[in-house]
Design a protein around this motif. Structure first.
Motif, PDB file in Angstrom:
ATOM      1  N   LYS A  62      52.306  48.816 -22.064  1.00 25.88           N
ATOM      2  CA  LYS A  62      51.909  49.870 -21.138  1.00 25.88           C
ATOM      3  C   LYS A  62      50.965  49.346 -20.062  1.00 25.88           C
ATOM      4  O   LYS A  62      51.165  49.613 -18.876  1.00 25.88           O
ATOM      5  CB  LYS A  62      51.249  51.015 -21.919  1.00 25.88           C
ATOM      6  N   GLY A  82      56.244  53.247 -20.070  1.00 25.26           N
ATOM      7  CA  GLY A  82      55.763  54.505 -20.626  1.00 25.26           C
ATOM      8  C   GLY A  82      55.575  54.365 -22.129  1.00 25.26           C
ATOM      9  O   GLY A  82      56.129  53.467 -22.765  1.00 25.26           O
ATOM     10  N   HIS A  83      54.807  55.273 -22.696  1.00 22.77           N
ATOM     11  CA  HIS A  83      54.494  55.180 -24.122  1.00 22.77           C
ATOM     12  C   HIS A  83      55.750  55.214 -25.004  1.00 22.77           C
ATOM     13  O   HIS A  83      55.896  54.400 -25.910  1.00 22.77           O
ATOM     14  CB  HIS A  83      53.541  56.306 -24.538  1.00 22.77           C
TER      15      HIS A  83
END
Length: 95
Positions: free
Chosen positions: A73, A79-80
């Motif tokens: 990240k 993105g997570h």
């Protein structure tokens, strides 16, 4: 001809879908777990999944799951959910 719910977006009923569209349907409908994110990861970040897995393998030595997720990240802008899917896939294969 009208638009069909069976036709790819932007195509009309009776038009043949492209191979890429069909491949995406097959991969996303058959992939389970973290691998179901792979088509989106490749499309979003412009690299094949193997690129990300190679980076993770190089970084993996003793690192915990969330440390690897946070690295993807912060250093690579993932993105997570995408980062988590890649790490989960890698760690599931190494256990």
């Amino acid at each position: 001809m009208g638009v069909s719910m069976y036709a790819p977006p932007g195509r009309c009923e009776g038009e043949r879908p492209t191979a890429v569209y069909l491949q995406e349907i097959i991969v996303t409908s058959t992939a389970k777990g973290p691998a179901s994110y792979f088509p989106s990861i490749e499309k979003t970040y412009g690299h094949p999944v193997e690129h990300w897995l190679t980076l993770l393998r190089e970084r993996q030595a003793g690192a915990k799951h969330m440390a690897l997720v946070n690295w993807l990240k912060s250093e690579h802008g993932l993105g997570h959910g995408h980062a988590n899917a890649l790490v989960a896939h890698l760690l599931a294969g190494t256990k």
